[in-house]
Design an enzyme around this catalytic site. Structure first.
Site, PDB file in Angstrom:
ATOM      1  N   SER A 126      33.064 -13.722 -23.262  1.00 31.71           N
ATOM      2  CA  SER A 126      32.709 -14.909 -22.492  1.00 31.71           C
ATOM      3  C   SER A 126      33.490 -15.043 -21.193  1.00 31.71           C
ATOM      4  O   SER A 126      33.180 -15.907 -20.374  1.00 31.71           O
ATOM      5  CB  SER A 126      32.950 -16.165 -23.337  1.00 31.71           C
ATOM      6  OG  SER A 126      34.339 -16.391 -23.516  1.00 31.71           O
ATOM      7  N   LYS A 127      34.507 -14.206 -20.992  1.00 31.77           N
ATOM      8  CA  LYS A 127      35.430 -14.431 -19.889  1.00 31.77           C
ATOM      9  C   LYS A 127      34.860 -13.984 -18.539  1.00 31.77           C
ATOM     10  O   LYS A 127      33.890 -13.235 -18.455  1.00 31.77           O
ATOM     11  CB  LYS A 127      36.749 -13.718 -20.165  1.00 31.77           C
ATOM     12  CG  LYS A 127      37.452 -14.186 -21.435  1.00 31.77           C
ATOM     13  CD  LYS A 127      37.705 -15.683 -21.435  1.00 31.77           C
ATOM     14  CE  LYS A 127      38.563 -16.142 -22.603  1.00 31.77           C
ATOM     15  NZ  LYS A 127      37.870 -16.066 -23.896  1.00 31.77           N
TER      16      LYS A 127
END
Length: 391
Positions: free
Chosen positions: A191-192
């Site tokens: 998700s980063k």
């Protein structure tokens, strides 16, 4: 106009930008280079070392060590600072559980400190109350991509371990996240803002800390030592060349992506304010670059007919706008109770019940899609107020 939950037409029907974004030609080229070259591990290749150097330089640090994930990075950072059994590390109550469990992994005790009501970042006053003779480190979490008030925390004279998992490209008073403490950890989980699916990096400006990090992540070897020389206890926590091949090209894209999310957040903040009952949380004063990994929105049930946060999330999802419920306060996490005891963190607990998240991919959308977020919220507010929660 009926809610989509009740059979009405959703406000937004065209989907959202994918995250991670589509692979670039350079990523494909670098991956094939590793695959065909046969040097797949960091000890035999050059891409991990090259990426560590480039990323560290991008955040104003002299040294970087790439690791298997961000949680491991926090653990290594603590161990490199000498944190171990009997020690305490102060952690904010509103954060991902790994901030606290990394302390447990290091053999120390996480001590929860509450957060500020306006930004949900670590509250220096709460930190001061939590300090004891056993405090060996403070772990500011750069929540949502805005750096914490590290100046106030440094004044306590205790090493700072920056949890910068969400803060790629962020800055405070012009200084990059990653250069604001003794050591800093970034995540490359799916998700980063920069991702290889998993992975992490620990950066520092301290040569002795770097040498300890390098040894700890490389089964206790020492820089310049023999392959079967292990003067310290360590673990094999190295990143692969494949991950570095995916990550390296993303450095050139990061500035543009952060700028796009900052612009989207500024636009959306005004749109949501006009709806009523919703406000986009700012970064702490002194934030000069907010990477907007998340858009954290405060939800006021009283403005929505007394309907719960869960009701709001469900209604927005039906309108085509996916929201995230966000963190539980760590003071309420059962698994941490044996380690933190009975902790009272009322601000974090209130946030658990009253904030929702917009993931960063929504903040990569165009203005029409962003306007749909506000339009959906206005529709939900109108209908909730027409059908309030019965008490």
């Amino acid at each position: 106009m009926r809610l989509a939950l009740d059979g009405g037409t959703p406000v937004h029907t065209s989907g959202w930008p994918a995250w991670p974004p589509p692979a670039t030609p350079e990523q494909r080229e670098q991956l094939l280079e590793v695959l065909d070259g046969g040097a797949w591990g960091a000890t035999g290749g050059t891409k991990v070392a090259g990426f560590a150097t480039a990323f560290a330089a991008s955040v104003g640090a002299e040294h970087g060590v790439c690791v298997v994930n961000g949680t491991v990075g926090l653990f290594l950072a603590l161990r490199a600072l000498g944190v171990g059994p009997g020690d305490e590390v102060i952690v904010p109550a509103y954060t991902f559980v790994a901030s606290a469990t990394s302390v447990v992994l290091a053999g120390a005790r996480p001590v929860l400190a509450d957060v500020t009501p306006d930004t949900l970042h670590l509250d220096p006053a709460a930190v001061e109350r939590a300090i004891t003779p056993r405090t060996r480190a403070i772990m500011p979490v750069h929540l949502a991509g805005a750096p914490t008030d590290t100046e106030s925390l440094r004044a306590f004279g205790i090493p700072l371990v920056e949890d910068a998992a969400q803060a790629h490209g962020a800055a405070r008073h012009g200084r990059p996240a990653g250069s604001l403490g003794a050591v800093a950890c970034f995540s490359f989980q799916s998700s980063k803002a920069m991702t290889a699916g998993e992975g992490g990096i620990v950066v520092t400006g301290d040569r002795a800390v770097y040498e300890s990090l390098w040894s700890l992540h490389n089964v206790g070897r020492r820089l310049g030592g023999g392959w079967y020389e292990h003067p310290e206890i360590g673990w094999n926590l190295r990143m692969t060349e494949f991950q570095a091949a995916v990550l390296a090209p993303q450095l050139a894209l990061l500035d543009g992506q952060v700028a796009a999310r900052e612009r989207a957040a500024a636009y959306l903040a005004g749109e949501l304010a006009a709806v009523g009952g919703l406000s986009l949380l700012p970064g702490p004063e002194g934030t000069t670059r907010h990477s907007r990994h998340l858009g954290i929105v405060r939800y006021a049930p009283a403005e929505f007919g007394g309907r719960s946060k869960a009701d709001f999330i469900a209604a927005m999802a039906a309108e085509g706008v996916p929201l995230d419920a966000g963190y539980r306060s760590l003071s309420r996490e059962t698994a941490l109770r044996p380690h933190v005891g009975e902790a009272s963190c009322p601000v974090a607990e209130t946030a658990e019940d009253s904030v929702v998240w917009l993931r960063q991919n929504l903040l990569m959308a165009d203005d029409d899609a962003l306007a749909d977020i506000a339009a959906a919220a206005a529709k939900v507010r109108r209908e909730f107020r027409a059908q309030p929660e019965l008490t």
